[in-house]
Motif scaffolding. Sequence first.
Motif, PDB file in Angstrom:
ATOM      1  N   GLU A 127      50.168  26.134  50.926  1.00  0.00           N
ATOM      2  CA  GLU A 127      51.029  27.418  50.633  1.00  0.00           C
ATOM      3  C   GLU A 127      52.219  27.319  51.628  1.00  0.00           C
ATOM      4  O   GLU A 127      53.200  27.852  51.168  1.00  0.00           O
ATOM      5  CB  GLU A 127      50.131  28.732  51.135  1.00  0.00           C
ATOM      6  N   TYR A 155      45.825  24.041  42.110  1.00  0.00           N
ATOM      7  CA  TYR A 155      46.402  24.967  43.289  1.00  0.00           C
ATOM      8  C   TYR A 155      47.751  24.873  43.686  1.00  0.00           C
ATOM      9  O   TYR A 155      48.654  25.972  43.418  1.00  0.00           O
ATOM     10  CB  TYR A 155      45.697  25.011  44.612  1.00  0.00           C
ATOM     11  N   ARG A 158      49.593  26.298  40.427  1.00  0.00           N
ATOM     12  CA  ARG A 158      49.583  27.706  40.529  1.00  0.00           C
ATOM     13  C   ARG A 158      50.630  28.422  41.721  1.00  0.00           C
ATOM     14  O   ARG A 158      51.123  29.465  41.380  1.00  0.00           O
ATOM     15  CB  ARG A 158      48.204  28.275  41.031  1.00  0.00           C
ATOM     16  N   GLU A 354      43.226  26.289  31.817  1.00  0.00           N
ATOM     17  CA  GLU A 354      43.118  26.457  33.109  1.00  0.00           C
ATOM     18  C   GLU A 354      42.888  25.281  34.124  1.00  0.00           C
ATOM     19  O   GLU A 354      42.894  25.287  35.267  1.00  0.00           O
ATOM     20  CB  GLU A 354      42.630  27.622  33.716  1.00  0.00           C
ATOM     21  N   ASP A 396      40.314  30.155  42.300  1.00  0.00           N
ATOM     22  CA  ASP A 396      40.347  31.600  41.871  1.00  0.00           C
ATOM     23  C   ASP A 396      39.937  32.299  43.384  1.00  0.00           C
ATOM     24  O   ASP A 396      40.554  33.417  43.907  1.00  0.00           O
ATOM     25  CB  ASP A 396      39.329  31.982  40.751  1.00  0.00           C
ATOM     26  N   ALA A 397      38.913  31.961  44.008  1.00  0.00           N
ATOM     27  CA  ALA A 397      38.493  32.796  45.211  1.00  0.00           C
ATOM     28  C   ALA A 397      39.517  32.688  46.277  1.00  0.00           C
ATOM     29  O   ALA A 397      39.608  33.729  47.014  1.00  0.00           O
ATOM     30  CB  ALA A 397      37.160  32.011  45.477  1.00  0.00           C
ATOM     31  N   VAL A 399      42.919  32.010  45.876  1.00  0.00           N
ATOM     32  CA  VAL A 399      43.817  32.835  45.447  1.00  0.00           C
ATOM     33  C   VAL A 399      43.602  34.305  45.585  1.00  0.00           C
ATOM     34  O   VAL A 399      44.559  35.165  46.186  1.00  0.00           O
ATOM     35  CB  VAL A 399      44.225  32.670  43.734  1.00  0.00           C
ATOM     36  N   ALA A 400      42.518  34.929  45.336  1.00  0.00           N
ATOM     37  CA  ALA A 400      41.973  36.387  45.769  1.00  0.00           C
ATOM     38  C   ALA A 400      41.743  36.489  46.945  1.00  0.00           C
ATOM     39  O   ALA A 400      41.474  37.831  47.451  1.00  0.00           O
ATOM     40  CB  ALA A 400      41.151  36.601  44.685  1.00  0.00           C
ATOM     41  N   ARG A 401      41.696  35.665  48.047  1.00  0.00           N
ATOM     42  CA  ARG A 401      41.168  35.594  49.464  1.00  0.00           C
ATOM     43  C   ARG A 401      39.885  36.633  49.394  1.00  0.00           C
ATOM     44  O   ARG A 401      39.830  37.591  50.018  1.00  0.00           O
ATOM     45  CB  ARG A 401      42.346  36.795  49.979  1.00  0.00           C
ATOM     46  N   ASP A 402      38.880  35.869  48.658  1.00  0.00           N
ATOM     47  CA  ASP A 402      37.622  36.481  48.519  1.00  0.00           C
ATOM     48  C   ASP A 402      36.623  35.654  48.816  1.00  0.00           C
ATOM     49  O   ASP A 402      35.997  34.775  48.095  1.00  0.00           O
ATOM     50  CB  ASP A 402      37.583  36.861  46.761  1.00  0.00           C
ATOM     51  N   ALA A 405      33.332  35.241  46.630  1.00  0.00           N
ATOM     52  CA  ALA A 405      33.566  34.570  45.494  1.00  0.00           C
ATOM     53  C   ALA A 405      33.513  33.096  45.740  1.00  0.00           C
ATOM     54  O   ALA A 405      33.039  32.237  44.840  1.00  0.00           O
ATOM     55  CB  ALA A 405      34.642  34.910  45.013  1.00  0.00           C
ATOM     56  N   TRP A 443      42.802  34.390  56.371  1.00  0.00           N
ATOM     57  CA  TRP A 443      41.730  35.295  55.831  1.00  0.00           C
ATOM     58  C   TRP A 443      40.435  35.124  55.936  1.00  0.00           C
ATOM     59  O   TRP A 443      39.545  35.973  55.740  1.00  0.00           O
ATOM     60  CB  TRP A 443      42.566  35.451  54.472  1.00  0.00           C
TER      61      TRP A 443
END
Length: 450
Positions: A127, A155, A158, A354, A396-397, A399-402, A405, A443
């Motif tokens: 990032e 990533y 993305r 994807e 996806d997890a 990116v979503a900061r999850d 997940a 995060w």
Amino acid sequence: MTRIVIVGAGGVTFPLTLAADLLTQPTLEGATLVLHDPDVARANRTARAVRQVADAHARPLDLVVTHDRRAALQGASYVLLTFQVGGLEAYRTDLDIPRRYGVDCVAGDTLNPGGVMRFVRSSPVFEALAQDLLELCPDALVINYTNPMAMNTLYLSRLGLRALGLCHSIPGTAAVISGLLGLGPGVLSYRAAGINHQAWFLSVEAGGVDQQSALRTALRERFLPDYDATTGWTEGDATYAGGQERVRAEMMETFGYFTSESSHHASEYVPYFRRSAQTVKTHLPRRWDYLRSAETVAGQVDTLVALSADRLSRGLQASGEWGMPIIAALEGSEPADVYVNVSNDGWITNLPAEACVEVPARVDARGVHPATMGRLPGACAGLNLTGIALQTAVVDAVVARDPPALTAAMALDPLTASVLDLRDIRAMSRELLAAQQPWLPEWLRAEVRA
């Protein structure tokens, strides 16, 4: 002026190899090579070795060394990524913690709990890099050498970067196939496609004659017990690839095509071979273990770099890595035929858009041109999809900061799911996150602290 930046230039293998490859490319004479590493002492170690090789062969070299990422990236044309976040200390937990739960990997750098954690550790660096790249050199091509290849390259794309990934597993496997068939160098022609470390050799030919049947016979006669063969250790055979290939023999017997990583690696990506110590021993009689190899060479880095520099000083030739030939072709040299890891823009029609896929490509002054491969055989695509499901869920997890997940994504790993129930997977995930807290993105660190 062409400016080539190696990020993670303090490493042992890739930085010196790639820098030496630059010296073999006449088209790149006059290019600026930037060695960037947060540990400038390590970058300077690589720089001394590169200068030694350049001086030994009287090759001009415009070399810059810096710990400052923004200074390194200013005006970059190409950025090669060769770093590993957390080093040996983090990598040890990637493997040792899952092993305590019964998930026994020998590399753990592609899928598996270790591959997930390696990507998560790298994500904040990607990032930060992307932010600087998009500001300072938005047209630069990013060439990723770091694992987990598919997750990392996906990533990077993305994040808005022009990115592709490079791996030597396909040409390395082609050499293994040539050995199994008794063919000399350069005789085999082939076409492969799939995902990184699980690409399928869809065509295998020598002198215009199809060799798939001959390869299947060679594997049966040497490795498969159904044909009265054994997978015993033969002194002189390589531990890593070629000498113990029952896993890839079983996979070709079942799925119809040879796959692009050693049996040690290949056994990690599927649920069939590593469910117990006995099944591992049956399929891989002598253990190859990347962590133990890394521990063995720890503390010998200066010696290893010096030995490589001396070898290259005596004889300079291209390593076979594709990074510098790609850059040279883009800068006007002869076109290069390579294999690349890229987002699936229709290159393999029965894998998701994807996904990050590995396909052949032609590189010339107009750009990188991946080949449209059409549909993979259904079962081969199906096996690739199990890896893609994990890779895309992990990205996806992040990116979503999850955090939940992320644990759910880890439960999709084929090997992990074949060994552990969901309660144990959650426990293993918590232990991995706690052990790697110093290297996690903020995060996720906050979640671990809570």
